[in-house]
Design an enzyme around this catalytic site. Structure first.
Site, short mmCIF file in Angstrom:
data_model
loop_
_atom_site.label_atom_id
_atom_site.label_comp_id
_atom_site.label_asym_id
_atom_site.label_seq_id
_atom_site.Cartn_x
_atom_site.Cartn_y
_atom_site.Cartn_z
N PRO A 162 -0.40 -4.80 -20.09
CA PRO A 162 -0.69 -3.38 -20.36
C PRO A 162 0.62 -2.59 -20.44
O PRO A 162 1.25 -2.31 -19.43
CB PRO A 162 -1.54 -2.95 -19.16
N ASP A 173 5.59 -2.89 -17.95
CA ASP A 173 4.37 -3.61 -17.61
C ASP A 173 3.68 -2.83 -16.49
O ASP A 173 4.14 -2.81 -15.35
CB ASP A 173 4.73 -5.02 -17.15
N HIS A 174 2.57 -2.16 -16.84
CA HIS A 174 1.91 -1.27 -15.88
C HIS A 174 1.28 -2.02 -14.71
O HIS A 174 0.89 -1.40 -13.72
CB HIS A 174 0.85 -0.43 -16.60
N ARG A 175 1.16 -3.33 -14.80
CA ARG A 175 0.68 -4.10 -13.66
C ARG A 175 1.72 -4.14 -12.55
O ARG A 175 1.38 -4.28 -11.37
CB ARG A 175 0.35 -5.54 -14.09
N ALA A 176 2.99 -4.06 -12.94
CA ALA A 176 4.08 -4.20 -11.96
C ALA A 176 4.81 -2.90 -11.70
O ALA A 176 5.38 -2.70 -10.62
CB ALA A 176 5.08 -5.25 -12.46
#
Length: 425
Positions: A223, A397-400
């Site tokens: 994402p 990376d919006h997960r991280a």
């Protein structure tokens, strides 16, 4: 005792490669360090060096053979005192040649690969495998011809170009390698179309296939969040001019990109929440900033890495970057020089691109996209003026990385460039 020469893993991600060209032939003597072949990996075309001494007794995989699995025996070396004529191909050599045959009908649209792949392997084991030249296999792939239905006119019944050119597409084309064709069904379906427009069909290189696969996975699975800032460059350009004048006796000439590499590395160290990598249920935090720098090369893109860029002088970064870029274009990089990296930088300013959003290079969690510096109306010291301004866009990376942390990194990057003495402190 004969020595089996196997397909090497020339990069950490390499599972198979193309044996582009042999630089030796049967009967040639080789010593450790001699260049034996050129192998196209998922990253670049690289030279394959001999590690043993001896005489080439057999070559099992011909020039141009694609899809050769890592570990496949590609040649046999006779050691000192052995007669090459008495040497039998090393174990596994006979299985190396038919690998491309299983992939030959890849252009056929039939969608039942799993059932077809099992019988395709059986003839190779039973001695009934199809023997064809690499060129014949490529033509068969393009035309959708079933090689098993053709009688070869070459030596020992080998199928050659002339045999395939006059053949019509066969019905056994479903014997297709399943996994390789699955990611790109659309191109396979239109390969034989009559476009009504003059055109030529160019087969994808291993590097281009890898780029397509990795970037598709990145956009599908990562994402992305994009953050853009406008940055005044005038002070950085002035500092660069002064540093180049001082470094001229040493033969060093800094580019703007060299200073941006340093700025990104220092920003990542200042904002460690962005110097990370997503790993499933874990988050990897890096203690140093290794910057992967996008370099365009014939046929694709490669990202040599400036290791520990945050602690290196900009002159050292400049010298190292020039060397890496030159060897990247020549295909001379070692795998350790283009793998890893904690973040990437891609600069398209030299092409006049004002702004763009780069795709994250997995497994990294961010990439900085640099646009062209140009004269723009800009508020300087509270008054409207004309300044040299560039746009920089960070992809995260919006997960991280949370948006707020990405914004802090972009702010740190902007401040370092607009007050550039911090880059040489």
């Amino acid at each position: 005792m004969p020595i089996a020469i196997k397909m090497p893993a020339l990069s950490p991600t390499m599972e198979e490669g193309t044996l582009s060209k042999w630089l030796v032939k049967v009967g040639d003597s080789v010593a450790s360090g001699d260049i034996m072949a050129e192998i196209e990996t998922d990253k670049a075309t690289m030279e394959f060096e001999a590690v043993d001494e001896g005489i080439i007794a057999h070559i099992a995989v011909e020039d141009g053979t694609e899809g050769v699995k890592v570990g496949t025996v590609i040649a046999t070396l006779a050691e000192e005192g052995e007669d090459p004529a008495d040497i039998q191909p090393a174990s596994g050599a006979a299985a190396a040649a038919p690998a491309p045959a299983a992939e030959a009908p890849a252009a056929a649209p039939a969608p039942a690969p799993a059932a077809a792949s099992a019988p395709a392997a059986a003839p190779a084991q039973s001695g009934d495998r199809v023997i064809a030249s690499p060129l014949a296999k490529r033509i068969a792939e393009q035309k959708g011809v079933d090689l098993s239905s053709i009688t070869g006119s070459g030596p020992n019944g080998r199928i050659v170009k002339a045999d395939v050119e006059g053949a019509k597409p066969g019905a056994a084309a479903p014997a297709v390698a399943p996994a390789a064709a699955a990611p790109a069904p659309a191109p396979a379906a239109i390969a034989g179309q009559d476009f009504g427009i003059p055109h030529e069909v160019e087969k994808l290189s291993g590097m281009r296939k890898t780029i397509a696969r990795r970037l598709t996975e990145s956009k599908q699975q990562v994402p992305h969040i994009y953050l853009t800032v406008d940055i005044q460059l005038d002070k950085l350009l002035k500092l660069r001019s002064e540093l180049n004048a001082a470094l001229e006796p040493q033969g060093v000439k800094l580019s703007v990109n060299d200073l941006l590499i340093k700025a990104l590395a220092k920003s990542l160290l200042a904002v460690p929440s962005c110097n990370v990598q997503f790993a499933g249920d874990e988050l990897i935090r890096f203690a140093r900033a290794d910057i992967s720098v996008a370099v365009s090369i014939p046929g694709g893109l490669i990202t040599p890495v400036i290791t520990d860029a945050g602690s290196k002088a900009v002159s050292a970064i400049s010298t190292e970057m020039k060397d890496l870029a030159t060897r990247a274009r020549d295909g001379k990089l070692a795998p350790s020089e283009y793998t890893g990296g904690t973040a990437s930088l891609s600069n398209m300013g030299m092409f006049g691109i004002k702004q763009f959003e780069a795709i994250i290079n997995p497994p990294q969690a961010m990439i900085m996209a640099i646009g062209a510096g140009e004269k723009r109306p800009y508020v300087v010291d509270g008054a409207l003026d004309v300044a040299t301004v560039m746009s920089a866009t960070g992809s995260f990376d919006h997960r991280a990385i949370d948006g707020a942390d990405g914004a802090v990194l972009m702010k740190a990057f902007k401040e370092l460039i607009e007050a550039p003495l911090g880059l040489v402190a």
